[in-house]
Design an enzyme around this catalytic site. Structure first.
Site, mmCIF file in Angstrom:
data_model
loop_
_atom_site.group_PDB
_atom_site.id
_atom_site.type_symbol
_atom_site.label_atom_id
_atom_site.label_comp_id
_atom_site.label_asym_id
_atom_site.label_seq_id
_atom_site.Cartn_x
_atom_site.Cartn_y
_atom_site.Cartn_z
ATOM 1 N N CYS A 99 0.835 -1.203 0.000
ATOM 2 C CA CYS A 99 0.000 0.000 0.000
ATOM 3 C C CYS A 99 0.874 1.258 0.000
ATOM 4 O O CYS A 99 1.483 1.587 -0.995
ATOM 5 C CB CYS A 99 -0.975 -0.034 1.173
ATOM 6 S SG CYS A 99 -2.336 1.155 1.009
ATOM 7 N N HIS A 198 -3.589 -5.018 0.807
ATOM 8 C CA HIS A 198 -2.972 -5.484 2.048
ATOM 9 C C HIS A 198 -3.043 -7.007 2.131
ATOM 10 O O HIS A 198 -3.993 -7.563 2.691
ATOM 11 C CB HIS A 198 -3.678 -4.863 3.258
ATOM 12 C CG HIS A 198 -3.364 -3.424 3.474
ATOM 13 N ND1 HIS A 198 -2.446 -2.979 4.404
ATOM 14 C CD2 HIS A 198 -3.844 -2.313 2.861
ATOM 15 C CE1 HIS A 198 -2.378 -1.662 4.363
ATOM 16 N NE2 HIS A 198 -3.216 -1.231 3.432
ATOM 17 N N GLU A 200 -1.489 -8.926 4.047
ATOM 18 C CA GLU A 200 -1.400 -9.399 5.437
ATOM 19 C C GLU A 200 -2.773 -9.571 6.074
ATOM 20 O O GLU A 200 -2.913 -10.355 7.023
ATOM 21 C CB GLU A 200 -0.545 -8.439 6.288
ATOM 22 C CG GLU A 200 -1.175 -7.106 6.626
ATOM 23 C CD GLU A 200 -0.974 -6.033 5.572
ATOM 24 O OE1 GLU A 200 -1.095 -4.840 5.904
ATOM 25 O OE2 GLU A 200 -0.709 -6.395 4.406
#
Length: 230
Positions: A99, A198, A200
């Site tokens: 990002c 993202h 994660e």
């Protein structure tokens, strides 16, 4: 042999959730993580890889632009992570920008950013959300496509800025349905990728975990090569 060491950057305070999720992604992929904050050493020579995490907007002056919106800026973090990126580029350390990290990577390589992404949404929602509500259309010939696998992939969207002019030596590896750049990479680098979403927060997805595994594989190769030349 010990796990490859990955530096995870972030602000001086806060961002605990994203840090922990990235840490988990690195661990599941076979690595170990160290948190890097403004004030930490900027020399990446002791690291096997780097992740520049998401968060604050990138200060427009860094790409010679005037502010068009009221942004959430962190100049201290900008300076610190810019130095980390420069060190990683110099040493060819494997690097993943997430990002904001992708945006700052693009800026450090001579690119620029759109400051208000909402104006560019035509086919997809302007809503920023942690769940995968948008579609990533991969360039089939890209290294990222080889990592994630063929076919479109669902991604989340939490950013207000996005890549405009692509930085020197970077190529676009994925866009969304509004033709907004979602991923960039550098072909002549062991591992240099920037992604606007993202991964994660999508660690439950096997395809998203491949990105962390690819980073760790490159980090292991990087460490082995460095040890041979030590």
């Amino acid at each position: 042999m010990s796990r490859p060491l990955i530096g995870i950057t972030g602000p001086r305070r806060g961002a605990v959730g994203p840090r922990l999720c990235i840490h988990l992604g690195v661990w599941l992929a076979g690595g170990r993580a160290v948190q890097l904050r403004p004030g930490s050493p900027v020399d990446t020579s002791a690291l096997d890889g780097v992740i520049i995490s998401g968060g604050h907007d990138v200060e427009p002056t860094l790409y010679k632009a005037e502010a068009e919106v009221v942004g959430n800026y962190d100049p201290e973090r900008d300076r610190f992570e810019a130095a980390i990126i420069d060190s990683a580029l110099r040493d060819e350390t494997p690097l993943l920008g997430i990002c904001r990290g992708a945006q700052l990577l693009n800026v450090r390589m001579g690119g620029s950013l759109f400051q208000d992404l909402r104006k560019r949404r035509r086919k997809t929602s302007r809503r920023r959300f942690i769940l995968p509500l948008k579609t990533l259309c991969l360039d089939g010939g890209s290294r990222l496509a080889r990592i994630l696998g063929a076919g479109d992939i669902r991604i989340n969207s939490l950013h207000n800025q996005s890549i405009d002019r692509v930085g020197n030596s970077l190529t676009i590896s994925g866009r969304d349905l509004d033709d907004i750049v979602q991923a960039v990479e550098r072909a002549n680098h062991p591992f240099l990728h920037g992604v606007q979403w993202h991964p994660e927060f999508l660690i439950y997805s096997a395809r998203q975990r491949r990105l962390f595994r690819a980073l760790l594989a490159a980090a292991a190769d990087y460490r082995a090569a460095r040890d041979r030349h030590a």
